[in-house]
Design a protein around this motif. Structure first.
Motif, mmCIF file in Angstrom:
data_model
loop_
_atom_site.group_PDB
_atom_site.id
_atom_site.type_symbol
_atom_site.label_atom_id
_atom_site.label_comp_id
_atom_site.label_asym_id
_atom_site.label_seq_id
_atom_site.Cartn_x
_atom_site.Cartn_y
_atom_site.Cartn_z
ATOM 1 N N VAL A 93 -10.767 -4.572 -3.412
ATOM 2 C CA VAL A 93 -10.793 -5.856 -2.479
ATOM 3 C C VAL A 93 -11.842 -6.359 -1.573
ATOM 4 O O VAL A 93 -11.609 -8.461 -2.101
ATOM 5 C CB VAL A 93 -8.984 -6.075 -1.558
ATOM 6 N N THR A 111 0.949 -1.074 -0.194
ATOM 7 C CA THR A 111 -0.481 -0.297 -0.293
ATOM 8 C C THR A 111 1.151 1.061 0.357
ATOM 9 O O THR A 111 1.302 1.190 1.061
ATOM 10 C CB THR A 111 -0.930 0.454 1.093
ATOM 11 N N ILE A 128 -9.293 -0.654 -1.825
ATOM 12 C CA ILE A 128 -8.073 -2.084 -1.151
ATOM 13 C C ILE A 128 -9.863 -2.363 -0.469
ATOM 14 O O ILE A 128 -10.682 -3.268 -1.066
ATOM 15 C CB ILE A 128 -7.904 -2.278 -0.003
#
Lengths: 252, 329, 95
Positions: free
Chosen positions: B146, B133, B142
């Motif tokens: 994600v 990151t 994310i």
């Protein structure tokens, strides 16, 4: 000092203590000794960050210049942060973190207790809310201090050293400065002499149960309340302020 | 997905079938087919138990390692509100790891054993957490990509045939509902911000897009154990089905943000209504799984250090409990 | 690897007064007090509880799935225990 400036400065100081300790605890994320402790640590850090937000907002309101919680948290130079030296101290292991939290919470819980009865309604309300959280933290840090003190020979030795190392930062909590006096006299704020007695009582009882020795009161470090910090503070602020300083004026 | 390592582990279905009779296996399958939940102490084929242990523990490990890339920005979060939100999210991940370890423990494996397998490198975790990151926008990416990909997989797991796993997933999905939204909100704020912030958001999408697609695991043709897991209702959709679903919903979201998905081959197939995409770089995927991603070593080193640094604390708490118990006796 | 992990506890939460405690999950803890704290910090983060019970998992006595039939099937055919078993004319009220 005017009434407003007393309240602004006092709320800022409370916010600084909460923010800086919260920031230190965040450093333990993904590094706690056990998974369950990971959750506890995050809960406490969240409590402190939440308190900082409330105190800064309160400071901004009493100041009346339109400064937001983030202006207080991120956009001041180091010497304007007025937190205790104790809360900015780094930890080299879990024992340091527990002792730091214990010594501070034992003070902070009493401070908030008293503050909940102060003359300023806004501050009293925040204190009444925060004291519930801090009492729970104190319970947690006290229990851990006892486990570590009365656990193994190694843990006893480690945590005794943490205690000895951090003890010299406790005197500052009870040094009544101009702001403390003004807050006590003009706004029915906490009396540090009274709090010190309660603090000593709590601390010596837990230390005794932990089979640890109460360190002797030697020379005490001070300066945090006046904005003179330890070398560690600059690094803590560098991380904390990084984005706000790199991209001035951006919204996030 | 978080358990993508399973798809190419190549050994989980080979149970110790010696003592299991065809009758038992049929009766078990009949329960699964009738959508009955299997509970901890019920009879189950050894291969079912082992598949679950591996899948649930990999899922748990992914949550635990997954704390690191986001935790990386906790001390630097740009506002107090974002700091609190991110901390609550990372804490949830610890909690989800905990629920999942507990679910796996009902199958007779200890947390110590699972942790040891993670630390020794024997157990895998999701490839996605081996990417760095680098900017605050990565925290947004994310959450958006994600967690978005994870939700695709986790919602069907709430109906998994193994009761303790299904219950853990229900709690997890409930708690995670804010994770993707906060990520998208970060992206939205950045995309409405300065040019530098927009560039930051685009850069995060560029770096996280392909690794997010890899989260779903290899193509169905290359995924060895999907069939058995589907039959046992541990898995309900194939890797490719979930990946397609993810792409289909995400493209419109990227457009809304004004961001470009880094794939020249991306186009809508009017007939099927699905997006076609370029080939995924599977070599990169297998290298990351094998330990050669940008952050594998760093993530494992940090986890090992935390575990080792905590040993004296765990030991002290045990010793104190024993002393207290001895005194009480 | 330390083989002596902290014992496992089962956690039961009362979500609000008036309701009974329900199984929420488990935690590891070195002692009872820690189990209570860990349960609080893990399972009541979203205001899910007003009271917590914890009990060592190895202290729970559970029925054996192999005896499920012997334990529970006999209750299946005692339909006279349920009010719907009885036929009462519709015009009879308050019964």
């Amino acid at each position: 000092m005017t009434d407003r400036s007393i309240l602004t400065a006092y709320a800022t100081r409370l916010g600084d203590n909460a923010l800086v300790l919260g920031q230190r605890m965040i450093e333990f994320v993904a590094a706690s000794p056990e998974l369950e402790e990971e959750l506890a640590n995050a809960n406490f850090a969240l409590d402190y960050i939440g308190q900082a937000r409330m105190f800064y907002t309160c400071a901004g309101e009493s100041e009346g210049k339109g400064r937001s919680e983030d202006d207080f948290a991120f956009l001041r130079p180091e010497h304007e942060y007025r937190n205790l030296l104790l809360v900015e101290q780094p930890h080299s292991h879990f024992g340091d973190a527990i002792v730091r939290q214990f010594l501070f919470d034992a003070f902070y819980a009493h401070q908030l207790d008293a503050l909940a009865h102060c003359a300023d309604e806004g501050l009293a309300e925040i204190a009444a809310r925060a004291v519930k959280e801090v009492r729970y933290h104190l319970r947690h840090s006290s229990q851990w201090l006892v486990r570590l003190g009365d656990g193994t020979a190694e843990s006893h030795e480690r945590v005794q050293r943490s205690l000895d190392d951090l003890w010299r930062f406790t005197g500052e909590m009870f040094d009544e400065d101009e702001l403390d006096t003004a807050m006590r006299k003009d706004h029915n704020g906490p009396c540090l002499v009274f709090i010190e007695a309660e603090w000593r009582d709590t601390v010596s009882r837990v230390i005794d149960e932990a089979t640890l020795s109460l360190p002797e009161d030697g020379w005490m470090a001070s300066g945090g309340k006046q904005g003179r910090h330890s070398e560690h503070m600059g690094f803590l602020l560098a991380e904390l302020q990084y984005l706000q300083r790199t991209y001035p004026g951006a919204s996030w | 997905m978080y358990t993508q390592g399973l798809d190419q582990a190549g050994r989980d279905a080979a149970g110790a079938a010696g003592e299991e009779t065809a009758e038992q296996l049929d009766a078990f399958q009949a329960r699964i087919d009738a959508e009955e939940k299997i509970e901890a102490k019920d009879w189950m084929p050894e291969a079912y138990r082992r598949t679950l242990v591996r899948q649930i523990s990999q899922h748990a490990h992914s949550e635990i390692i997954g704390m690191q890339p986001e935790g990386n920005w906790l001390t630097r979060a740009p506002t107090l509100k974002r700091k609190a939100i991110l901390l609550a999210k990372v804490q949830d991940e610890a909690g989800h790891g905990l629920y999942l370890y507990s679910a796996a423990e009902t199958l007779g494996v200890s947390r110590d054993q699972m942790v040891a397998d993670l630390l020794s490198g024997k157990a895998k975790y999701s490839s996605i957490f081996n990417y760095p990151t680098l900017t605050w926008a990565d925290i947004g990416a994310i959450g958006w990509l994600v967690d978005g990909a994870a939700i695709m997989n986790q919602i069907p797991l709430c109906r998994c045939s193994y009761g303790p796993y299904a219950r853990a997933m229900i709690r997890i999905c409930k708690e995670e509902s804010f994770h993707q939204r906060q990520g998208f909100e970060i992206m939205l704020t950045l995309c409405g911000g300065t040019d530098e912030q927009k560039a930051m958001a685009q850069d995060a999408l560029n770096r996280f897009w392909w690794p997010s697609l890899m989260m779903f695991g290899p193509n169905d043709a290359a995924s060895k154990h999907s069939a058995q897991s589907m039959k046992w209702k541990i898995k309900r959709f194939s890797n490719d089905e979930l990946r397609q679903k993810f792409i289909d919903v995400t493209v419109a979201q990227a457009e809304f943000l004004g961001l470009t998905i880094p794939d020249d081959g991306l186009r809508l197939d009017e007939e099927s209504g699905h997006y076609e995409h370029s080939d995924i770089d599977w070599e990169e995927f297998f290298e990351v799984i094998a330990g050669n991603g940008p952050c594998n070593r760093q993530r494992m080193a940090k986890r090992r250090k935390a575990h080792d640094d905590g040993a004296w604390v765990r030991e002290a708490a045990r010793a104190y409990a024993e002393k207290k118990a001895a005194k009480a006796a | 690897m330390d083989r002596n992990e902290w014992p496992l506890y089962e956690v039961f939460i009362r979500s609000k007064s008036g309701l009974s405690h329900r199984h929420a999950g488990s935690v590891h803890a070195a002692d009872d007090e820690m189990a209570l704290s860990n349960a609080r910090d893990t399972y009541t983060r979203r205001n899910e509880g007003v009271s917590i019970w914890v009990v060592r998992s190895d202290r729970i006595i559970a029925s054996d799935p192999d005896e499920t039939a012997a334990f529970f099937d006999p209750a299946k055919d005692k339909i006279y225990r349920h009010p719907t078993f009885y036929e009462i004319p519709d015009e009879v009220e308050n019964l």
